[in-house]
Design an enzyme around this catalytic site. Sequence first.
Site, short mmCIF file in Angstrom:
data_model
loop_
_atom_site.label_atom_id
_atom_site.label_comp_id
_atom_site.label_asym_id
_atom_site.label_seq_id
_atom_site.Cartn_x
_atom_site.Cartn_y
_atom_site.Cartn_z
N LYS A 4 0.96 -1.18 -0.07
CA LYS A 4 0.16 -0.01 0.05
C LYS A 4 0.92 1.24 -0.01
CE LYS A 4 -3.79 2.38 2.53
NZ LYS A 4 -4.74 2.21 3.69
N SER B 115 -9.96 0.08 7.05
CA SER B 115 -9.50 0.20 5.56
C SER B 115 -8.77 -1.06 4.94
CB SER B 115 -8.58 1.07 5.33
OG SER B 115 -9.28 2.58 5.52
N SER C 237 -9.38 2.45 2.73
CA SER C 237 -8.67 3.33 1.74
C SER C 237 -7.54 2.28 1.15
CB SER C 237 -7.81 4.23 2.49
OG SER C 237 -7.13 3.74 3.64
#
Length: 521
Positions: A111, A210, A186
């Site tokens: 990420k 997330s 996210s």
Amino acid sequence: MTESGKELKSELFQDPTVPGPTTDEVSALARRLNYSLSDDEIKQCHSLITDALKGFNRLDHLVEPTLPVKYPRTPGYRPTADENPYRAWYWRSTIKGADSGKLTGKKIAIKDNVMVAGVPMMNGCRALEGTVPDVDATVVTRLLDAGGTILGKSTCENLCFSACSHTTGYGPVLNFHDQTRSAGGSSSGSAVLVMAGEVDMAIGGDQGGSVRLPSCWNGSVGIKGTWGLVPYTGAAAIEPTIDHLGPIARTVHDCALMLEVIAGYDNGLDHRQPPNIVVPDYTKEIEVDNLNGMRIGILQEGFGHDVSEEAVDRIVREAAKKLTSVGAKVADVSIPMQKHSGDIWAGFGLEGAYHCMLRGSLHGLGYRGYYPSNNMKISGAALKHDTKHLSDKVKSVMLTGAYLNETFHGQYYGRCQNLARLLRKAYDDVLKDYDVLIMPTIPFVAQKLPKEGEMTFEERSNYCVDMIQNTMAADITGHPALSINAGWVDKLPVGMTIVGKHWDETTVLKVARAHEKNYGK
């Protein structure tokens, strides 16, 4: 001492030229702080500030300890649209890890709020574009040490502050099952890349859900472990007491495998961690023939929200009750305080985030451990001066956090931290009698992506805010929580959340594996 040694000592400890403030700047700062100082006192303060800066500049001659970078890599490139149909990649860069280990042959995405040395990191926000970390986050080193191969950075939302997938710097991340719909956020890109088969597993981050939210809407398996189980060292933060990193994969086994590798104490570099963490062999312990004696609670407050879809509630209830056929005992349970979790989370996610992200340059201050000091300077300056690239959500959160801080001076942040202990106790009390709790991850299926220009600032800021009603509590209380697909509504995945006791990820994974093996869809 030799002449050359004297010259070196003189060079090291001389006071360099200090770009300090002017007296006018000191006067303006005093006025902002509501200090009443005379002109002479302003001059004296200017002298004191200048002296302090001389001391800090002398520190520039010292080499601070940093995180290791052990494996060669090239800077890579931003993929073209043809290479990136879901917009799930932010950056492509192949980094091969050790020759052997638990993750040999596994392809991994990181990420884009997690530092990878020499590889650009935008954290979903074009204000930070061009930032290149000089360290590898601890989880990155552990993945490479275990033989994994990193293929690049997955797209994340603008500063990771969105549960949907439309706020990132280069356009929305598209849902794997329906490209007109949100992928969740996210960690949007991480879940999509996993389900698209471009990687076997991915790192996600979780402060309000997330890891689990995009796993829910794309059908992957994602787990947020107990707070502190996985070191956050080298990742951009939202608020330290709710920050988590965790794995996303297509199967429970691969999720457990990745967790085995990245979990564990980081030698004091992450203040979130206790030193006595024990990491089990999750992949061995989760393979059981039945769940005999397991007590599973269906959390009533996770169902029947105003926005809940009846089919989602029904599918998750049915999935939980099917576990009785493999020996589990399933019953309804209640945690009335669950309905306050959103309001409690707001203290962390508004004023707390304002302090950590804006005032603390995405890493916060006031703790012992590792600070990426170079990155903090660059990030802090960028967020102050390039505000046009902040999403509406980030702007509204920072404004609200600043207002709370300037008006109530930490009162509500402190109150929410105190109430979090009550919410944690409420969960612990129920988990004395039950091994895990189950509810929908999101109470409705993936929503259509918003079209540019169709919504007001307020509507864009609050888009899909109701999707995190069931996920926030585990971040506040620190309990482990996993999302796994429970079924389908109109060809869209329905996520089931499994919450367990602190430090008992094994049981959470065991229940998820039993569901996957016997009823997985």
